[in-house]
Design an enzyme around this catalytic site. Sequence first.
Site, PDB file in Angstrom:
ATOM      1  N   ASP A  11       4.221   9.365   8.203  1.00  0.00           N
ATOM      2  CA  ASP A  11       3.589   8.282   8.963  1.00  0.00           C
ATOM      3  C   ASP A  11       2.148   8.643   9.346  1.00  0.00           C
ATOM      4  OD1 ASP A  11       4.841   5.876   9.309  1.00  0.00           O
ATOM      5  OD2 ASP A  11       6.090   6.525  10.987  1.00  0.00           O
ATOM      6  N   GLN A  43      11.483   6.209  13.516  1.00  0.00           N
ATOM      7  CA  GLN A  43      11.123   4.816  13.788  1.00  0.00           C
ATOM      8  C   GLN A  43      10.698   4.661  15.255  1.00  0.00           C
ATOM      9  OE1 GLN A  43      10.967   2.331  11.447  1.00  0.00           O
ATOM     10  NE2 GLN A  43      10.114   1.042  13.055  1.00  0.00           N
ATOM     11  N   LYS A 101      12.997   0.555   4.486  1.00  0.00           N
ATOM     12  CA  LYS A 101      12.327   1.783   4.033  1.00  0.00           C
ATOM     13  C   LYS A 101      13.259   2.612   3.164  1.00  0.00           C
ATOM     14  CE  LYS A 101       9.258   1.656   7.981  1.00  0.00           C
ATOM     15  NZ  LYS A 101       9.021   1.985   9.392  1.00  0.00           N
TER      16      LYS A 101
END
Length: 300
Positions: free
Chosen positions: A122, A99, A55
């Site tokens: 997200d 994460q 990422k």
Amino acid sequence: MAEAKLIDGKAFAIGLRQRVGAGVTELVAKGGPKPGLATVLVGADPASQVYVRSKGKTAVECGMASFDHQLGADASEQELLSLIAKLNADPTVNGILVQLPLPKHIDTAKVLLAIDPAKDVDGFHPVNVGRLGSIAAGAPLDFPVPCTPLGCSMLLQDALKNLSGANAVIVGRSNLVGRPVAQLLLRMDCTVTITHSRTRNLPALCRQADILVVAIGKTEFVRGDWVKPGAAVIDVGINRIPTAEGKSRLVGDVAFEEAKKVAGHITPVPGGVGPMTVACLMYNTLQSARRVAGLPFVAV
Ligand code: NDP
């Protein structure tokens, strides 16, 4: 009947990342901020490390700033919340990605709630979940939307052009994939059925689907004779299975070789939905930076 057309998610994701990169250049040229993505990893899970690294690397390739934060596996919830508060207040950070999964001693819901919804790239913050859950048909997605579902909807839009009135069956109802995919397809005027492990006569429901999205995490669970001839099949599943040579390979939740003989369009695994997730994260980060600059939402 001819074999299904492959939906090449890898190629689409490369194109999307290039368009995001061009969007970053344009934003900076207009005097806007250079988009910044902060990734937060707690612990040293090897798979999570690979995801986070990819990422950060992709953000830099798209012309963004990448800020990587690593906390030890024994970091306290308070430590993580303090870091998030700092990132929320940092004007150079437009996107915050924590994460998952987090270590068991940390309350994931509390952590997701602490992220500024404007930086929640997200799309897991309850405010953004609520926005997606109440979006009107066709309304712009001017808030962060979960990346993998967004990727599924982009691939379907590209392959089918017009989804209006299509009968969509989603297999799996997770907050990560199934539910947000359903909301996105409703917004695109599909008639949506969400199925799960308690659904009765799942094969018959799947056979009615013009669009079949499968996200359950079970190797080749959906068979070719569950697929309506000509349907578009999106296989989100990622399952690692051993090979005869003692190695391993990735397969989806759909029996690909069977389904491709019946479907009109189908995503392979790997190379289908998988590459879309990181590309959509970049897309969300660019959109967050545009909002900070007061620029309108733009589909790239
Ligand atoms: P979850 O385990 O959170 O959810 C699985 C869902 O599948 C649940 O809703 C469950 O139903 C349903 N389910 C399980 N068994 C059956 C069954 N026999 N019949 C019908 N439904 C069933 O998984 P995720 O949604 O997080 O992930 C699904 C898959 O997608 C995984 O393989 C994962 O690796 C992959 N994935 C891929 C991504 C990518 O491409 N980048 C990103 C995210 C996920 P119930 O609710 O009743 O338990």
